[in-house]
Design an enzyme around this catalytic site. Structure first.
Site, mmCIF file in Angstrom:
data_model
loop_
_atom_site.group_PDB
_atom_site.id
_atom_site.type_symbol
_atom_site.label_atom_id
_atom_site.label_comp_id
_atom_site.label_asym_id
_atom_site.label_seq_id
_atom_site.Cartn_x
_atom_site.Cartn_y
_atom_site.Cartn_z
ATOM 1 N N ARG A 86 71.103 35.188 101.103
ATOM 2 C CA ARG A 86 70.271 35.089 102.291
ATOM 3 C C ARG A 86 70.105 33.616 102.680
ATOM 4 O O ARG A 86 70.045 32.730 101.807
ATOM 5 C CB ARG A 86 68.892 35.685 101.957
ATOM 6 C CG ARG A 86 67.927 35.807 103.120
ATOM 7 C CD ARG A 86 68.289 36.937 103.992
ATOM 8 N NE ARG A 86 67.198 37.315 104.899
ATOM 9 C CZ ARG A 86 67.424 37.946 106.041
ATOM 10 N NH1 ARG A 86 68.649 38.271 106.428
ATOM 11 N NH2 ARG A 86 66.410 38.296 106.810
ATOM 12 N N THR B 3 74.369 41.961 113.135
ATOM 13 C CA THR B 3 74.784 42.225 111.756
ATOM 14 C C THR B 3 76.030 43.111 111.674
ATOM 15 O O THR B 3 76.450 43.703 112.654
ATOM 16 C CB THR B 3 73.581 42.815 110.981
ATOM 17 O OG1 THR B 3 72.428 42.012 111.197
ATOM 18 C CG2 THR B 3 73.823 42.929 109.504
ATOM 19 N N GLU C 233 71.844 37.289 112.136
ATOM 20 C CA GLU C 233 70.593 37.782 112.726
ATOM 21 C C GLU C 233 70.834 38.319 114.128
ATOM 22 O O GLU C 233 71.546 39.275 114.277
ATOM 23 C CB GLU C 233 69.514 36.702 112.694
ATOM 24 C CG GLU C 233 68.069 37.160 112.529
ATOM 25 C CD GLU C 233 67.604 38.427 113.231
ATOM 26 O OE1 GLU C 233 67.867 39.526 112.682
ATOM 27 O OE2 GLU C 233 66.910 38.345 114.264
ATOM 28 N N GLU D 66 68.401 33.194 111.376
ATOM 29 C CA GLU D 66 67.745 34.079 110.397
ATOM 30 C C GLU D 66 66.276 33.736 110.154
ATOM 31 O O GLU D 66 65.478 34.594 109.774
ATOM 32 C CB GLU D 66 68.505 34.023 109.071
ATOM 33 C CG GLU D 66 68.547 35.336 108.339
ATOM 34 C CD GLU D 66 69.400 36.352 109.059
ATOM 35 O OE1 GLU D 66 68.886 37.457 109.309
ATOM 36 O OE2 GLU D 66 70.559 36.064 109.403
ATOM 37 N N SER E 260 64.337 40.718 104.984
ATOM 38 C CA SER E 260 65.447 41.374 105.681
ATOM 39 C C SER E 260 65.271 42.887 105.619
ATOM 40 O O SER E 260 64.486 43.403 104.818
ATOM 41 C CB SER E 260 66.762 40.997 104.986
ATOM 42 O OG SER E 260 67.832 41.769 105.453
ATOM 43 N N GLY F 53 71.830 46.640 112.422
ATOM 44 C CA GLY F 53 70.834 47.275 113.277
ATOM 45 C C GLY F 53 69.416 46.738 113.150
ATOM 46 O O GLY F 53 68.476 47.401 113.574
ATOM 47 N N GLY F 54 69.233 45.546 112.538
ATOM 48 C CA GLY F 54 67.874 45.023 112.418
ATOM 49 C C GLY F 54 66.998 45.993 111.638
ATOM 50 O O GLY F 54 67.447 46.616 110.672
HETATM 51 N N1 GLY Z 1 68.922 39.899 110.253
HETATM 52 C C1 GLY Z 1 68.812 41.272 110.003
HETATM 53 C C2 GLY Z 1 68.186 41.554 108.697
HETATM 54 O O1 GLY Z 1 68.252 40.720 107.840
HETATM 55 O O2 GLY Z 1 67.631 42.594 108.492
#
Ligand code: GLY
Length: 596
Positions: A130, A418, A438, A455, A482, A503-504
């Protein structure tokens, strides 16, 4: 020790009412198109895989398989596997090409989580790559002079949002642990495509057009994506010699070429934007490391569902959803039924209430991972689902925990960008990796042929709420929370499924549904990833437009849910392992599964 009794009072104050969806003003390009790009030059096998997806059939293979978001990237991975490389080797080749042909979603300037099943030892390992906050960042990083949060969209498109990338170090670390192929050779397909040119796909072109205003913010970005002022178009050939040069340096010298020297200096310089400059330094880049974390596994109906723990909320939330739903006989219920969806929707809301309170980087704040996935705790949460209607409100629970700390809630969503990669190699190793910059196009800053992430906007902009600290606040060198949920499912110690999605915040709902579809409803992997989506993370039931899910708008409304019909552009990739291998790729995006 259980939480203080005041938790219950605070929980009521901070309860999330149905319909209180957290929104921001950032516009992320979205579309729900089926694949239309021709992808000239791909192999007959890749073309057959595209056909299989269009027809809703899984791809079958015996020895190895790779599934990712773009056929050119999949073909690069397939070449490595065909030549005897491992899943880790193939991943390096796939990621290198994805950064070029799907630059809006992932790349060298981003971060990733990787889950690995090792055939030789039977162990499941998770690697955290990350992005990290600068050493100089603090709790006021996303606040203005009066202490108010910065405008979200303004923060995204700036140097302020950029964290130290993790992906290059992850490629190297995965190759060091599990690779067999020559490192430098893994970049040859990506270098050739960058130098000789690749065909811009429909999805990339639509994404560029949708983000054109923000891509115009920085000259280097505009020059590449908007040459002559116009968005690159589908079918055009795009060359990226700067990316080829960066990849060549990494191929020749390792990831150190990225984290020190001229490339690192250019990254740091790019983040010093006129408006909202970032605080990244050469020290931040030089000290970046990939962290091995304990896998978070949940025993769901005889399967071990294993994924990435904090700083991802993915595996904990997916485990919680499954752990609540296992108290109901989903297998006997109608996947399209309102009652089924009431249970799934409210289980997801309950998981998100806990996520908002407790999930953050566990190197900086205590996170009650085991308490949150404890069977008794989840049985208690499942009792909340015993009614007949939508829960009028949800609140975080009180997992057993040694820390009597109290956090305020952070209910921000990650935005839907993503990409996901699933690979099985001929030795039986299994990889599941979700990779990101992100938002679509990240910070929009383009350096040496790749985009820098945004991010850090996955942190809470506020450090406190109602006088209580927020676990996911910014701290020096911390990693933002995340939702990425790369997952490997095992049965009796043997892997049976590799899955994940972009998909966030909706990643969690997409992944949980696909696992349920495969395990409880007996769908093959293609059916499981194609299934229409209904996701309720924050109170509003999001219902996928143009699918049978729309039939549930009225019944779910009658149960008390607010609903919103919208595009839900998951990008699930899945490989099932059994007698042979069976792969599925999400019809909402351009990916394929390919194997032999
Ligand atoms: N940037 C999307 C996530 O880390 O969930």
């Amino acid at each position: 020790m259980k939480h203080l009794t005041s938790t219950a009072i605070l929980a009521l104050i901070l309860a999330v009412p149905a319909g209180a969806q957290q929104t921001s003003d950032i516009v992320v390009p979205e579309q729900d198109t089926q694949v239309t790009t021709d992808f000239p030059g791909i192999s007959d096998a890749a073309r057959a895989a595209l056909d299989a997806k269009r027809e809703g059939r899984p791809v079958e293979a015996e020895d190895w398989m790779v599934a990712a978001a773009n056929p050119l990237a999949v073909e690069a991975g397939a070449r490595v596997l065909r030549e005897g490389g491992t899943a880790a080797d193939a991943m390096v080749a796939v990621q290198a090409v994805l950064g070029l042909v799907e630059p809006q979603s992932s790349g060298l300037g981003g971060g990733a989580f990787l889950v690995w099943y090792d055939a030789a030892t039977g162990a499941v390992t998770t690697l955290d790559a990350r992005e990290t906050a600068p050493l100089d960042a603090g709790p006021r990083y996303f606040l203005d002079e009066s202490g108010e949060p910065l405008d979200f969209r303004t923060a995204v498109v700036s140097g302020r949002s950029v964290g130290t990338p993790g992906t290059p170090r992850l490629l190297e670390e995965a190759h060091r642990r599990w690779g067999r192929s020559n490192w430098g050779g893994l970049f040859s397909d990506a270098i050739a495509l960058a130098e000789e040119g690749f065909i811009v796909s429909d999805r990339m072109a639509e994404s560029v057009a949708g983000a054109a205003d923000s891509l115009a913010a920085f000259p280097a970005t505009a020059e590449y994506f908007l040459p002559g002022g116009d968005a690159v178009t589908a079918g055009a050939t795009l060359v990226n010699p700067d990316c080829a040069d960066t990849l060549r340096q990494i191929a020749a010298q390792g990831a150190g070429a990225f984290y020190t020297g001229e490339i690192a200096a250019d990254i740091v310089a790019a983040t010093r934007t006129e408006d909202l400059p970032g605080l990244l330094s050469m020290t931040d880049l030089a000290r970046y490391r990939v962290i091995e974390r304990p896998a978070v596994c949940y025993d769901y109906r005889g399967h071990d569902v294993c994924g990435m723990g904090p700083p991802s909320s993915g595996a904990v939330a997916v485990s919680q959803i499954l752990g609540m739903l296992e108290h109901f006989d989903l297998g006997a219920m109608d996947p399209q039924g309102a009652e089924t969806r009431r249970l799934m929707g409210d289980a997801t809301r309950l998981a998100f209430a806990d996520r908002g309170r407790y999930l953050a980087d566990s190197d900086f704040v205590p996170v009650p991972v085991q308490g949150l996935i404890d069977r008794d705790y989840l049985a208690g949460r499942a009792e909340l689902l015993r009614g007949n209607d939508a829960l009028p409100e949800v609140a975080p629970g009180e997992p057993a925990w040694d820390h009597a700390l109290l956090w305020a809630d952070d209910l921000r969503e990650e935005r839907p960008a993503t990409s996901h990669i699933s690979i099985v190699d001929a030795d039986g190793n299994v990889l599941s990796m979700t990779t990101t910059i992100e938002s679509g196009f990240g910070s929009r800053l383009f350096v040496r042929g790749f985009l820098l992430n945004n991010e850090l906007t996955d942190f809470s902009f506020r450090s406190h709420a109602n006088g209580w600290p927020i676990a996911n606040r910014v701290e020096p060198s911390k990693r933002p929370r995340s939702s990425m949920s790369p997952t490997i499912v095992l049965r009796d110690g043997a892997p049976v499924l590799s899955i994940g999605s972009p998909g966030g915040a909706t990643i969690i709902g997409y992944t949980a549904q696909a696992i349920i579809a495969h395990l409880d409803w007996g769908m093959d992997v293609q059916q499981a990833v194609s299934m229409p989506h209904l996701v309720n993370s924050f109170g509003t039931y999001q219902i996928e437009a143009g699918t049978w899910a729309e039939d549930l708008v009225t019944p779910l409304g009658e149960l008390g849910f607010q609903t919103n019909v919208t595009a839900l552009t998951s990008g699930l990739q899945a490989i099932a392992l059994g007698e042979g291998l069976s792969g599925g790729a999400d019809p909402r995006r351009e990916g394929i599964a390919l194997g032999e």
